[in-house]
Design a protein around this motif. Structure first.
Motif, short mmCIF file in Angstrom:
data_model
loop_
_atom_site.label_atom_id
_atom_site.label_comp_id
_atom_site.label_asym_id
_atom_site.label_seq_id
_atom_site.Cartn_x
_atom_site.Cartn_y
_atom_site.Cartn_z
N VAL A 135 -11.51 5.89 -9.57
CA VAL A 135 -12.94 5.99 -9.85
C VAL A 135 -13.63 4.63 -9.68
CG1 VAL A 135 -14.67 6.54 -11.63
CG2 VAL A 135 -12.69 8.03 -11.32
N SER A 136 -12.94 3.57 -10.02
CA SER A 136 -13.52 2.23 -9.85
C SER A 136 -13.35 1.69 -8.43
CB SER A 136 -12.89 1.25 -10.86
OG SER A 136 -11.50 1.15 -10.64
N GLY A 137 -12.64 2.42 -7.58
CA GLY A 137 -12.43 1.98 -6.20
C GLY A 137 -11.31 0.99 -6.04
N ASP A 138 -10.42 0.92 -7.02
CA ASP A 138 -9.35 -0.07 -7.02
C ASP A 138 -7.97 0.49 -6.68
OD1 ASP A 138 -11.03 -2.22 -7.78
OD2 ASP A 138 -11.02 -1.48 -9.85
N LEU A 151 5.05 -0.19 3.31
CA LEU A 151 4.37 -0.93 2.24
C LEU A 151 5.35 -1.39 1.17
CD1 LEU A 151 1.01 0.99 1.77
CD2 LEU A 151 1.29 -1.43 2.35
N SER A 152 6.34 -0.60 0.90
CA SER A 152 7.35 -1.00 -0.08
C SER A 152 8.04 -2.29 0.35
CB SER A 152 8.37 0.13 -0.26
OG SER A 152 9.34 -0.22 -1.20
N ASP A 153 8.28 -2.42 1.66
CA ASP A 153 8.94 -3.61 2.19
C ASP A 153 8.00 -4.79 2.42
OD1 ASP A 153 11.36 -2.26 2.24
OD2 ASP A 153 11.19 -1.69 4.35
N HIS A 154 6.74 -4.52 2.82
CA HIS A 154 5.84 -5.58 3.27
C HIS A 154 4.52 -5.68 2.50
CE1 HIS A 154 8.42 -5.99 6.79
NE2 HIS A 154 8.34 -4.67 6.95
N GLY A 155 4.24 -4.73 1.62
CA GLY A 155 2.94 -4.70 0.95
C GLY A 155 2.59 -5.95 0.18
N ALA A 156 3.56 -6.56 -0.49
CA ALA A 156 3.29 -7.76 -1.30
C ALA A 156 2.72 -8.89 -0.45
CB ALA A 156 4.56 -8.22 -2.02
N GLU A 157 3.09 -8.96 0.82
CA GLU A 157 2.56 -9.99 1.71
C GLU A 157 1.05 -9.89 1.84
OE1 GLU A 157 4.62 -9.76 5.52
OE2 GLU A 157 6.42 -9.06 4.45
N GLU A 172 -2.39 -0.57 -5.28
CA GLU A 172 -3.53 -1.34 -5.76
C GLU A 172 -3.39 -2.78 -5.28
OE1 GLU A 172 -4.22 -0.83 -9.99
OE2 GLU A 172 -3.59 1.26 -9.89
N LEU A 173 -4.50 -3.49 -5.29
CA LEU A 173 -4.50 -4.88 -4.85
C LEU A 173 -4.11 -5.80 -6.02
CD1 LEU A 173 -5.12 -6.92 -2.59
CD2 LEU A 173 -7.48 -7.00 -3.44
N ARG A 174 -3.10 -6.61 -5.81
CA ARG A 174 -2.67 -7.65 -6.75
C ARG A 174 -2.52 -8.93 -5.92
NH1 ARG A 174 -3.88 -4.01 -9.51
NH2 ARG A 174 -2.75 -3.04 -11.23
N THR A 175 -3.59 -9.72 -5.85
CA THR A 175 -3.59 -10.89 -4.96
C THR A 175 -2.50 -11.89 -5.29
OG1 THR A 175 -5.33 -11.89 -6.32
CG2 THR A 175 -6.03 -10.68 -4.35
N ARG A 176 -2.08 -11.98 -6.54
CA ARG A 176 -0.99 -12.90 -6.91
C ARG A 176 0.34 -12.52 -6.25
NH1 ARG A 176 -1.58 -14.08 -13.35
NH2 ARG A 176 -3.31 -15.56 -13.16
N GLY A 181 5.11 -12.05 -5.46
CA GLY A 181 5.69 -10.71 -5.39
C GLY A 181 4.96 -9.77 -6.34
N CYS A 182 5.16 -8.51 -6.12
CA CYS A 182 4.49 -7.49 -6.95
C CYS A 182 5.03 -7.50 -8.36
CB CYS A 182 4.68 -6.10 -6.33
SG CYS A 182 3.71 -5.87 -4.82
N PRO A 183 4.17 -7.19 -9.34
CA PRO A 183 4.65 -7.10 -10.72
C PRO A 183 5.56 -5.88 -10.88
CG PRO A 183 2.36 -6.42 -10.58
CD PRO A 183 2.74 -6.91 -9.22
N ARG A 184 6.32 -5.88 -11.97
CA ARG A 184 7.20 -4.75 -12.27
C ARG A 184 6.37 -3.48 -12.40
NH1 ARG A 184 10.20 -5.47 -17.51
NH2 ARG A 184 9.57 -3.41 -18.16
N MET A 185 6.88 -2.40 -11.87
CA MET A 185 6.16 -1.13 -11.92
C MET A 185 6.26 -0.48 -13.29
SD MET A 185 7.03 0.81 -8.37
CE MET A 185 8.48 -0.04 -7.80
#
Length: 197
Positions: A135-138, A151-157, A172-176, A181-185
């Motif tokens: 709903v927030s577009g995120d 995306l699982s292999d390369h999305g964090a890049e 979702e976008l996590r610029t850090r 690397g992506c945070p724990r799911m």
């Protein structure tokens, strides 16, 4: 004579019942085949593209679709950059869902409660309109397993992270993540503190 009249009435009732059954089956199958027909609300009427319903075959480059046009600009930019790189590997990103109107999100939640039998079970799969990152577009839901695998292999890049273990399509976008690397799911949305509002 009375017996003949009873038999005649039974035949007429059988014909009417069969005709009504055919109409119900025909109506159900046409609604199931068309997502916009299946998504109805007593208060909103038919939900459509303006509410965030995504037609089949939409890619991350389809600007005219509100589900994409209303995404956070940073998320959309990252998706397009990733999709361009994935195309070099023969992978195309199709969008199953992106931005959604509150009415559309509420409809999805009602359908989940009906399907899973309780609000608690539905919450493992669908957020409320007040908490949904769609709903927030995120958030965006990517279709086709080859795209989600890429995306699982390369999305964090690109800062694109899978958020819920039970939703491999939800990103979702996590610029850090670009540097760390992506945070724990979370196991599912009920574990996400944002959903506790």
């Amino acid at each position: 004579m009375r017996r003949l009249l009873v038999v005649g009435l039974l035949v007429v009732l059988a014909v009417i019942t069969a005709a009504l059954g055919y109409q119900v089956a025909k109506s159900s199958s046409s609604s199931a085949a068309s997502p916009s027909n299946a998504l109805r609300s007593d208060h909103l009427g038919a939900l459509g593209e303006a509410d965030g319903v995504v037609p089949d075959g939409v890619t991350v480059f389809d600007d005219a679709i509100p589900a994409l046009a209303n995404l956070d600009p940073g998320l959309l930019k990252a998706l397009r950059q990733a999709a361009t790189a994935a195309a070099d590997d023969g992978v195309e990103f199709y969008v199953n869902s992106g931005w959604r109107s509150p009415g559309y999100q509420n409809q999805l939640l009602r359908e989940a409660v009906s399907k899973y039998g309780s609000e608690d079970e539905a919450a493992r799969r669908v957020a409320t309109a007040a908490t949904s990152p769609h709903v927030s577009g995120d958030a965006v839901d990517i279709g086709h397993s080859d795209a989600t695998a890429w995306l699982s292999d390369h999305g964090a890049e690109y800062g694109l992270c899978q958020i819920y273990r039970n939703e491999p399509w939800h990103y979702e976008l996590r610029t850090r993540a670009i540097d760390r690397g992506c945070p724990r799911m979370y196991a599912d949305p009920t574990q996400d503190p944002r959903m506790q509002q």
